[in-house]
Motif scaffolding. Sequence first.
Motif, short mmCIF file in Angstrom:
data_model
loop_
_atom_site.label_atom_id
_atom_site.label_comp_id
_atom_site.label_asym_id
_atom_site.label_seq_id
_atom_site.Cartn_x
_atom_site.Cartn_y
_atom_site.Cartn_z
N GLU A 1 0.83 -1.20 0.00
CA GLU A 1 0.00 0.00 0.00
C GLU A 1 0.87 1.26 0.00
N ILE A 2 0.35 2.31 -0.63
CA ILE A 2 1.03 3.60 -0.57
C ILE A 2 0.54 4.30 0.68
N ALA A 3 1.46 4.60 1.57
CA ALA A 3 1.10 5.12 2.88
C ALA A 3 1.84 6.41 3.18
N ALA A 4 1.22 7.20 4.04
CA ALA A 4 1.89 8.37 4.61
C ALA A 4 2.52 7.91 5.92
N VAL A 5 3.81 8.07 6.03
CA VAL A 5 4.51 7.61 7.23
C VAL A 5 5.36 8.74 7.80
N LEU A 6 5.60 8.64 9.09
CA LEU A 6 6.45 9.59 9.78
C LEU A 6 7.73 8.85 10.18
N ILE A 7 8.87 9.38 9.75
CA ILE A 7 10.16 8.74 10.01
C ILE A 7 10.88 9.48 11.13
N ASN A 8 11.24 8.72 12.16
CA ASN A 8 11.96 9.28 13.32
C ASN A 8 11.23 10.47 13.94
N GLY A 9 9.91 10.45 13.85
CA GLY A 9 9.10 11.48 14.48
C GLY A 9 9.19 12.85 13.86
N GLU A 10 9.84 12.96 12.67
CA GLU A 10 10.07 14.28 12.10
C GLU A 10 9.71 14.38 10.62
N GLU A 11 10.19 13.44 9.83
CA GLU A 11 10.04 13.55 8.37
C GLU A 11 8.82 12.77 7.89
N ALA A 12 7.90 13.47 7.24
CA ALA A 12 6.73 12.82 6.66
C ALA A 12 7.01 12.51 5.20
N THR A 13 6.63 11.31 4.78
CA THR A 13 6.89 10.92 3.40
C THR A 13 5.80 9.99 2.90
N ILE A 14 5.71 9.87 1.58
CA ILE A 14 4.76 8.97 0.92
C ILE A 14 5.56 7.88 0.22
N ALA B 1 10.43 -9.25 8.47
CA ALA B 1 10.55 -9.90 9.77
C ALA B 1 11.26 -9.02 10.80
N ASP B 2 12.27 -8.27 10.34
CA ASP B 2 13.06 -7.49 11.30
C ASP B 2 13.20 -6.02 10.93
N HIS B 3 12.42 -5.56 9.94
CA HIS B 3 12.52 -4.15 9.57
C HIS B 3 11.32 -3.72 8.72
N ILE B 4 11.23 -2.43 8.51
CA ILE B 4 10.23 -1.85 7.60
C ILE B 4 10.94 -1.41 6.34
N LEU B 5 10.38 -1.76 5.20
CA LEU B 5 10.94 -1.37 3.92
C LEU B 5 10.00 -0.37 3.25
N LEU B 6 10.54 0.79 2.91
CA LEU B 6 9.78 1.81 2.20
C LEU B 6 10.33 1.90 0.78
N TYR C 1 14.22 0.64 7.59
CA TYR C 1 14.14 1.27 8.91
C TYR C 1 13.76 0.24 9.97
N GLY C 2 14.10 0.55 11.19
CA GLY C 2 13.66 -0.26 12.31
C GLY C 2 12.19 0.01 12.61
N PHE C 3 11.56 -0.93 13.31
CA PHE C 3 10.14 -0.77 13.60
C PHE C 3 9.85 0.48 14.44
N ASP C 4 10.80 0.87 15.26
CA ASP C 4 10.59 2.03 16.13
C ASP C 4 10.85 3.36 15.41
N GLN C 5 11.28 3.29 14.16
CA GLN C 5 11.59 4.51 13.41
C GLN C 5 10.44 4.99 12.53
N VAL C 6 9.48 4.10 12.27
CA VAL C 6 8.42 4.41 11.31
C VAL C 6 7.06 4.34 11.97
N LEU C 7 6.29 5.41 11.82
CA LEU C 7 4.91 5.43 12.30
C LEU C 7 3.99 5.65 11.10
#
Length: 212
Positions: A151-164, A171-176, A188-194
């Motif tokens: 899915e194309i999502a709006a995500v926040l990286i490290n609580g600062e940078e918003a990107t599409i 299993a061990d990371h998020i791939l954008l 990115y790590g799971f704790d880096q992406v919202l």
Amino acid sequence: MKTELSPRQQRLLDYLREQIAETGQTPSLRRAAGDLGVSHTAVAEMLKVLEQKGLVKRHGRYGRHLHLLNRAGATAGIQRIREVPVIGRITAGLPMYAQQQWEESIVVDAELYKGDNLFALRVKGDSMTGAGILSGDLAICRPRQYAADGEIAAVLINGEEATIKRFFARADHILLKSENPDFPPQRYGFDQVLVQGRVIGIQRGPDVMQRL
């Protein structure tokens, strides 16, 4: 169903159109009765006729809110607009739809863009051109705290940078992933992406149209 109206019924319909165009809201039966100089009961009966003739649709038997209908039986254009905020600066700790820093707002078709708390992000850069998303476009997003793979999502990286980006959970990371071969996938790590929302549409700005 015939749509011929009596003078009083036509007057009520015209009154409803004027009030909704001016205020964006349906007037109460009491106010309509006062403005038109008729009884509350008369307004209720005329509304029933307008509904039977397919000119209005009421929410619930006694619901105050109603939709004016067009010839196709869909909500008339006068009631199909909604305002969506374009998010500017991101405030830490708040979801994007709750941000107070709006750059501007845009008007969209409420029949196409449904749901609560929609927000828009202005696209910067060319990383999503393969999906038809160009720099300067506005991505309309529906709030959501998760995304399915691809899915194309709006995500926040490290609580600062918003990107599409296209979202993939490994299993061990998020791939954008981008939609442009010039931009490699980002890991990115799971704790880096919202995840903040799913992109449900694109509004093309006039500056982008001039470039095409």
